[in-house]
Structure formats: C-alpha cells, structure tokens
Design an enzyme around this catalytic site. Sequence first.
Site, PDB file in Angstrom:
ATOM      1  CG  HIS A   1       1.853  -0.970 -15.825  1.00 30.25           C
ATOM      2  ND1 HIS A   1       1.674  -2.295 -15.456  1.00 30.25           N
ATOM      3  CD2 HIS A   1       2.885  -0.959 -16.703  1.00 30.25           C
ATOM      4  CE1 HIS A   1       2.556  -3.043 -16.099  1.00 30.25           C
ATOM      5  NE2 HIS A   1       3.299  -2.257 -16.856  1.00 30.25           N
TER       6      HIS A   1
ATOM      7  CG  ASN B   1      -3.687  -0.299 -12.842  1.00 29.07           C
ATOM      8  OD1 ASN B   1      -3.516  -0.659 -11.660  1.00 29.07           O
ATOM      9  ND2 ASN B   1      -2.990  -0.823 -13.836  1.00 29.07           N
TER      10      ASN B   1
ATOM     11  N   GLY C   1       0.780  -1.233   0.000  1.00 33.61           N
ATOM     12  CA  GLY C   1       0.000   0.000   0.000  1.00 33.61           C
ATOM     13  C   GLY C   1       0.813   1.285   0.000  1.00 33.61           C
TER      14      GLY C   1
ATOM     15  CB  ILE D   1      -7.366  -9.213 -14.263  1.00 27.70           C
ATOM     16  CG1 ILE D   1      -5.923  -8.692 -14.366  1.00 27.70           C
ATOM     17  CG2 ILE D   1      -8.187  -8.749 -15.459  1.00 27.70           C
ATOM     18  CD1 ILE D   1      -5.157  -9.193 -15.564  1.00 27.70           C
ATOM     19  CG  LEU D   2     -11.787  -6.881 -10.499  1.00 31.51           C
ATOM     20  CD1 LEU D   2     -12.266  -5.574  -9.875  1.00 31.51           C
ATOM     21  CD2 LEU D   2     -12.140  -8.066  -9.599  1.00 31.51           C
TER      22      LEU D   2
ATOM     23  CG  MET E   1      -1.482  -8.507  -6.133  1.00 29.96           C
ATOM     24  SD  MET E   1      -0.289  -7.861  -7.317  1.00 29.96           S
ATOM     25  CE  MET E   1       0.276  -9.377  -8.070  1.00 29.96           C
TER      26      MET E   1
ATOM     27  CG  ASN F   1       1.499   3.319  -5.728  1.00 29.94           C
ATOM     28  OD1 ASN F   1       1.890   4.349  -6.255  1.00 29.94           O
ATOM     29  ND2 ASN F   1       2.068   2.138  -5.924  1.00 29.94           N
TER      30      ASN F   1
HETATM   31  C1  GRF Z   1       3.250  -0.915  -7.621  1.00 25.95           C
HETATM   32  O1  GRF Z   1       4.486  -1.129  -8.219  1.00 25.95           O
HETATM   33  C2  GRF Z   1       2.219  -0.665  -8.686  1.00 25.95           C
HETATM   34  O2  GRF Z   1       2.729  -0.079  -9.841  1.00 25.95           O
HETATM   35  C3  GRF Z   1       1.745  -2.042  -9.015  1.00 25.95           C
HETATM   36  O3  GRF Z   1       1.811  -2.758  -7.802  1.00 25.95           O
HETATM   37  C4  GRF Z   1       2.732  -2.144  -6.904  1.00 25.95           C
HETATM   38  C5  GRF Z   1       1.999  -1.858  -5.638  1.00 25.95           C
HETATM   39  O4  GRF Z   1       2.771  -1.403  -4.574  1.00 25.95           O
HETATM   40  N1  GRF Z   1       0.457  -1.999  -9.686  1.00 25.95           N
HETATM   41  P1  GRF Z   1       2.057  -0.833  -3.268  1.00 25.95           P
HETATM   42  O5  GRF Z   1       1.156  -1.903  -2.682  1.00 25.95           O
HETATM   43  O6  GRF Z   1       1.306   0.415  -3.626  1.00 25.95           O
HETATM   44  O7  GRF Z   1       3.209  -0.531  -2.340  1.00 25.95           O
END
Ligand code: GRF
Length: 209
Positions: free
Chosen positions: A110, A108, A12, A93-94, A91, A14
């Site tokens: 990436h 999202n 988490g 895909i819906l 993690m 992000n």
């Molecule tokens: C990040 O690298 C993001 O780009 C990818 O999954 C990772 C998530 O990291 N989709 P976090 O859980 O936000 O630390």
Amino acid sequence: MLKVAVLVSGGGSNLQAIIDAKQAGKNPNCDLCAVISSTEGAYALERAKKADIPTYVVPRKAYGTRDEYTDAIIEKLREVGAEIIVLAGFMYILSPKFCEIYENKVLNVHPSLIPSFCGDGFYGLHVHEAALSYGVKLTGATVHFVSEVCDGGPIIMQKSAPVLEGDTPEILQKRVMEQCEWIILPEALRLCCDGKVEVVDGKVIIKED
Ligand code: GRF
C-alpha cells in the site's frame, strides 16, 4: 521453495521488482509459479511472459458477485498450488473467505505509511492526493498481510520517502514507488519465503537473518 502467485490488474511495476530480485538471486526460496490478472490487457502479463512465468486471466467482469469472483480466484490459486500470494496492484477486494483460507499468506503493498491514508477509497493517486492535501512531510509504503479489514492486517515492513515542495500526486506516486514499494515488497516476500516472518498477537516478528 515456496510457490508464489502474484495477482495483478495493471502495469505491474511491483511485479517487475519481484521478478528482478528473483533474477538477481536475491530470493532463492521463491518459485514464481503464476501471475494472475483480473484484466485481459494488463501490461503485467507481458512482464510475466518475458520472465517465463505462467500467466492466467480471471476476468472480474466475467463474474457477478464478489463471492463468485473470490471462488474463481481461489480455484485458480489451488490449481497452481500457490502457498504465498502477493497482491501487486490488484484492484479488487476479495471476500472474507479468501482472507480466512490464506491467513497470513497474502502480502499487499500500500502506498502510504499505514495507518495514514489507507482503507476504503484510498487507492492509486487518491492516496497521494490525500497526503499532499494534509501536508505531511513524510509518506512512504507499507507491506502487510491481508486481513478482512481493508489495509488493516499485520504490518511486515514500511519505508518512508519525503514529500517535497512542488510535488504533484503523480510525482509523489513515482517517488514512493521507486524509493519504497519496489524495495520493500521484494524484501518482505523474501523474508516470507525464507520462513523469517511470524505473526504473534496480530503483530509481525521478523526472525534474525
Ligand atoms: C502501486 O502503487 C501499489 O501500491 C498499489 O497499486 C499500484 C500498482 O502499481 N497497490 P503496479 O501495477 O505494480 O505498477
């Protein structure tokens, strides 16, 4: 104010960047109404609790098919009244149904410059391994709307970071998070909450601030 739900599965960081931006007053039109995790023990849940955001777990393992899991997630999103959804290290895909209901409402992040190193199988460290093995000198991150094509929806924002001599996938992942993901994800969300993002012919137009 727009109600924003964040879907997570892991650490988490992000989500933390979104929380920090909100707490710094950088996203006044964002109401972080829920953090929904696919996994019981996700550290992202602790981050949300610390910030007084309601948390929910919709465990992937409790549902059989992808459609059943998608229905459970949609039900939870409706219950919390989410208007914008952020996938922040989620993690799974819906089903296409999710993309149809929430067209141009799901962001999202990436960890590459799409269309490089994206699509099926490109997640986590695999993305950075692929960038290193190709030998690109620049990589980065992309925030895009989610469509039924994996990593293929309209691009909202991108930011680059250098690939340096001696990088390992882990080192590169950290640089891309710090220099790219944690900056553009909160900013793209802010633009959406401020109503500055429009999609025309499959492309994003950012209206002037
Ligand atoms: C990040 O690298 C993001 O780009 C990818 O999954 C990772 C998530 O990291 N989709 P976090 O859980 O936000 O630390």
